[in-house]
Design a protein around this motif. Structure first.
Motif, PDB file in Angstrom:
ATOM      1  N   THR A 148      10.104   4.207   0.941  1.00 35.38           N
ATOM      2  CA  THR A 148      11.418   3.572   1.010  1.00 35.38           C
ATOM      3  C   THR A 148      11.957   3.630   2.433  1.00 35.38           C
ATOM      4  OG1 THR A 148      11.889   4.111  -1.291  1.00 35.38           O
ATOM      5  CG2 THR A 148      13.775   3.624   0.107  1.00 35.38           C
ATOM      6  N   GLY A 149      11.836   4.781   3.067  1.00 31.86           N
ATOM      7  CA  GLY A 149      12.297   4.932   4.443  1.00 31.86           C
ATOM      8  C   GLY A 149      11.565   4.013   5.411  1.00 31.86           C
ATOM      9  N   GLN A 150      10.253   3.882   5.231  1.00 31.70           N
ATOM     10  CA  GLN A 150       9.471   3.015   6.113  1.00 31.70           C
ATOM     11  C   GLN A 150       9.859   1.548   5.938  1.00 31.70           C
ATOM     12  OE1 GLN A 150       5.273   3.826   5.734  1.00 31.70           O
ATOM     13  NE2 GLN A 150       5.562   5.998   6.128  1.00 31.70           N
ATOM     14  N   LEU A 151      10.031   1.128   4.682  1.00 32.65           N
ATOM     15  CA  LEU A 151      10.414  -0.265   4.440  1.00 32.65           C
ATOM     16  C   LEU A 151      11.833  -0.546   4.930  1.00 32.65           C
ATOM     17  CD1 LEU A 151       8.820  -0.860   0.935  1.00 32.65           C
ATOM     18  CD2 LEU A 151       8.105  -1.873   3.119  1.00 32.65           C
ATOM     19  N   GLU A 152      12.742   0.404   4.766  1.00 35.25           N
ATOM     20  CA  GLU A 152      14.105   0.228   5.276  1.00 35.25           C
ATOM     21  C   GLU A 152      14.101   0.119   6.796  1.00 35.25           C
ATOM     22  OE1 GLU A 152      16.276   3.497   3.581  1.00 35.25           O
ATOM     23  OE2 GLU A 152      16.634   2.420   1.701  1.00 35.25           O
ATOM     24  N   ARG A 153      13.294   0.941   7.445  1.00 34.84           N
ATOM     25  CA  ARG A 153      13.194   0.885   8.914  1.00 34.84           C
ATOM     26  C   ARG A 153      12.639  -0.462   9.361  1.00 34.84           C
ATOM     27  NH1 ARG A 153      14.612   3.053  13.960  1.00 34.84           N
ATOM     28  NH2 ARG A 153      12.949   2.428  15.343  1.00 34.84           N
ATOM     29  N   ALA A 154      11.617  -0.959   8.649  1.00 30.55           N
ATOM     30  CA  ALA A 154      11.041  -2.271   8.980  1.00 30.55           C
ATOM     31  C   ALA A 154      12.084  -3.368   8.808  1.00 30.55           C
ATOM     32  CB  ALA A 154       9.820  -2.555   8.109  1.00 30.55           C
ATOM     33  N   LEU A 155      12.874  -3.311   7.748  1.00 28.91           N
ATOM     34  CA  LEU A 155      13.923  -4.318   7.526  1.00 28.91           C
ATOM     35  C   LEU A 155      15.004  -4.239   8.600  1.00 28.91           C
ATOM     36  CD1 LEU A 155      14.314  -4.124   3.656  1.00 28.91           C
ATOM     37  CD2 LEU A 155      13.427  -6.053   4.984  1.00 28.91           C
ATOM     38  N   ASP A 156      15.420  -3.031   8.967  1.00 30.21           N
ATOM     39  CA  ASP A 156      16.418  -2.876  10.030  1.00 30.21           C
ATOM     40  C   ASP A 156      15.910  -3.465  11.341  1.00 30.21           C
ATOM     41  OD1 ASP A 156      18.138  -1.599   8.281  1.00 30.21           O
ATOM     42  OD2 ASP A 156      17.637   0.428   8.996  1.00 30.21           O
ATOM     43  N   THR A 157      14.657  -3.208  11.653  1.00 32.93           N
ATOM     44  CA  THR A 157      14.067  -3.736  12.885  1.00 32.93           C
ATOM     45  C   THR A 157      13.960  -5.252  12.825  1.00 32.93           C
ATOM     46  OG1 THR A 157      12.822  -1.696  13.183  1.00 32.93           O
ATOM     47  CG2 THR A 157      12.055  -3.613  14.417  1.00 32.93           C
ATOM     48  N   ALA A 158      13.573  -5.786  11.674  1.00 36.08           N
ATOM     49  CA  ALA A 158      13.427  -7.239  11.514  1.00 36.08           C
ATOM     50  C   ALA A 158      14.752  -7.970  11.698  1.00 36.08           C
ATOM     51  CB  ALA A 158      12.832  -7.557  10.149  1.00 36.08           C
ATOM     52  N   ARG A 159      15.856  -7.300  11.493  1.00 37.61           N
ATOM     53  CA  ARG A 159      17.178  -7.926  11.640  1.00 37.61           C
ATOM     54  C   ARG A 159      17.618  -8.052  13.098  1.00 37.61           C
ATOM     55  NH1 ARG A 159      18.301  -4.381   6.978  1.00 37.61           N
ATOM     56  NH2 ARG A 159      18.355  -5.727   5.150  1.00 37.61           N
ATOM     57  N   LEU A 160      16.937  -7.392  14.009  1.00 41.81           N
ATOM     58  CA  LEU A 160      17.306  -7.476  15.425  1.00 41.81           C
ATOM     59  C   LEU A 160      17.023  -8.874  15.956  1.00 41.81           C
ATOM     60  CD1 LEU A 160      15.867  -4.049  16.600  1.00 41.81           C
ATOM     61  CD2 LEU A 160      18.266  -4.614  16.136  1.00 41.81           C
ATOM     62  N   ARG A 161      17.866  -9.353  16.873  1.00 41.73           N
ATOM     63  CA  ARG A 161      17.750 -10.736  17.356  1.00 41.73           C
ATOM     64  C   ARG A 161      16.463 -11.006  18.127  1.00 41.73           C
ATOM     65  NH1 ARG A 161      18.948 -11.113  22.751  1.00 41.73           N
ATOM     66  NH2 ARG A 161      19.987  -9.316  23.654  1.00 41.73           N
ATOM     67  N   SER A 162      15.859  -9.972  18.688  1.00 41.57           N
ATOM     68  CA  SER A 162      14.646 -10.166  19.484  1.00 41.57           C
ATOM     69  C   SER A 162      13.371  -9.938  18.679  1.00 41.57           C
ATOM     70  CB  SER A 162      14.668  -9.230  20.691  1.00 41.57           C
ATOM     71  OG  SER A 162      14.688  -7.889  20.254  1.00 41.57           O
ATOM     72  N   VAL A 163      13.509  -9.764  17.368  1.00 41.61           N
ATOM     73  CA  VAL A 163      12.358  -9.428  16.528  1.00 41.61           C
ATOM     74  C   VAL A 163      12.107 -10.514  15.495  1.00 41.61           C
ATOM     75  CG1 VAL A 163      11.426  -7.757  14.868  1.00 41.61           C
ATOM     76  CG2 VAL A 163      12.737  -6.952  16.840  1.00 41.61           C
ATOM     77  N   HIS A 209       0.837  -1.197   0.000  1.00 42.83           N
ATOM     78  CA  HIS A 209       0.000   0.000   0.000  1.00 42.83           C
ATOM     79  C   HIS A 209       0.875   1.251   0.000  1.00 42.83           C
ATOM     80  CE1 HIS A 209      -3.502   2.492   0.782  1.00 42.83           C
ATOM     81  NE2 HIS A 209      -2.752   3.139   1.666  1.00 42.83           N
ATOM     82  N   VAL A 210       0.650   2.153  -0.942  1.00 40.26           N
ATOM     83  CA  VAL A 210       1.434   3.377  -1.041  1.00 40.26           C
ATOM     84  C   VAL A 210       0.704   4.504  -0.320  1.00 40.26           C
ATOM     85  CG1 VAL A 210       2.436   5.080  -2.612  1.00 40.26           C
ATOM     86  CG2 VAL A 210       2.408   2.649  -3.232  1.00 40.26           C
ATOM     87  N   ASP A 211       1.389   5.115   0.612  1.00 42.32           N
ATOM     88  CA  ASP A 211       0.845   6.246   1.362  1.00 42.32           C
ATOM     89  C   ASP A 211       1.985   7.233   1.579  1.00 42.32           C
ATOM     90  OD1 ASP A 211      -0.676   7.964   2.845  1.00 42.32           O
ATOM     91  OD2 ASP A 211      -0.782   6.689   4.605  1.00 42.32           O
ATOM     92  N   GLY A 212       2.055   8.238   0.766  1.00 37.58           N
ATOM     93  CA  GLY A 212       3.149   9.196   0.848  1.00 37.58           C
ATOM     94  C   GLY A 212       4.032   9.099  -0.383  1.00 37.58           C
ATOM     95  N   SER A 213       5.158   9.764  -0.309  1.00 27.31           N
ATOM     96  CA  SER A 213       6.071   9.799  -1.446  1.00 27.31           C
ATOM     97  C   SER A 213       6.882   8.504  -1.539  1.00 27.31           C
ATOM     98  CB  SER A 213       7.035  10.979  -1.312  1.00 27.31           C
ATOM     99  OG  SER A 213       7.937  10.738  -0.241  1.00 27.31           O
ATOM    100  N   ARG A 214       7.560   8.337  -2.634  1.00 28.96           N
ATOM    101  CA  ARG A 214       8.444   7.180  -2.824  1.00 28.96           C
ATOM    102  C   ARG A 214       9.521   7.171  -1.733  1.00 28.96           C
ATOM    103  NH1 ARG A 214       9.052   4.439  -7.545  1.00 28.96           N
ATOM    104  NH2 ARG A 214      10.758   2.965  -7.563  1.00 28.96           N
ATOM    105  N   ALA A 215      10.059   8.346  -1.415  1.00 28.35           N
ATOM    106  CA  ALA A 215      11.078   8.445  -0.363  1.00 28.35           C
ATOM    107  C   ALA A 215      10.512   8.031   0.995  1.00 28.35           C
ATOM    108  CB  ALA A 215      11.638   9.866  -0.303  1.00 28.35           C
ATOM    109  N   ASP A 216       9.278   8.457   1.283  1.00 26.34           N
ATOM    110  CA  ASP A 216       8.633   8.067   2.548  1.00 26.34           C
ATOM    111  C   ASP A 216       8.490   6.549   2.629  1.00 26.34           C
ATOM    112  OD1 ASP A 216       8.331  10.725   3.303  1.00 26.34           O
ATOM    113  OD2 ASP A 216       6.247  10.846   2.613  1.00 26.34           O
TER     114      ASP A 216
END
Length: 78
Positions: free
Chosen positions: A29-44, A20-27
């Motif tokens: 991209t930033g949200q998906l990158e943040r989700a991926l960074d969080t998913a890489r944590l050992r407790s997630v 679902h697109v909500d906001g600009s492409r940059a927004d």
């Protein structure tokens, strides 16, 4: 989530939420990158619920919270 003893986080994200697109492409991209960074944590743990699973149980479509111990918290909101 980055402390010495972080709580465990297990989340299930519906595939449509990821597309679902909500906001600009940059927004987005930033949200998906943040989700991926969080998913890489050992407790997630992050899982995706694909479109092709068909209808889901009502509990999976409604907000709910489950607290199982001091170190584990499960929370869902749509």
């Amino acid at each position: 989530m980055t402390t010495k003893n972080p709580p465990n986080l297990w989340t299930v994200i519906h595939e449509s939420s990821l597309k679902h697109v909500d906001g600009s492409r940059a927004d987005m991209t930033g949200q998906l990158e943040r989700a991926l960074d969080t998913a890489r944590l050992r407790s997630v743990t992050v899982q995706s619920l694909p479109h092709n699973v068909g209808a889901t149980r009502p509990q999976a479509c409604s907000p709910f919270s489950t607290f199982r111990s001091r170190r584990t918290l499960t929370w869902m909101s749509n």
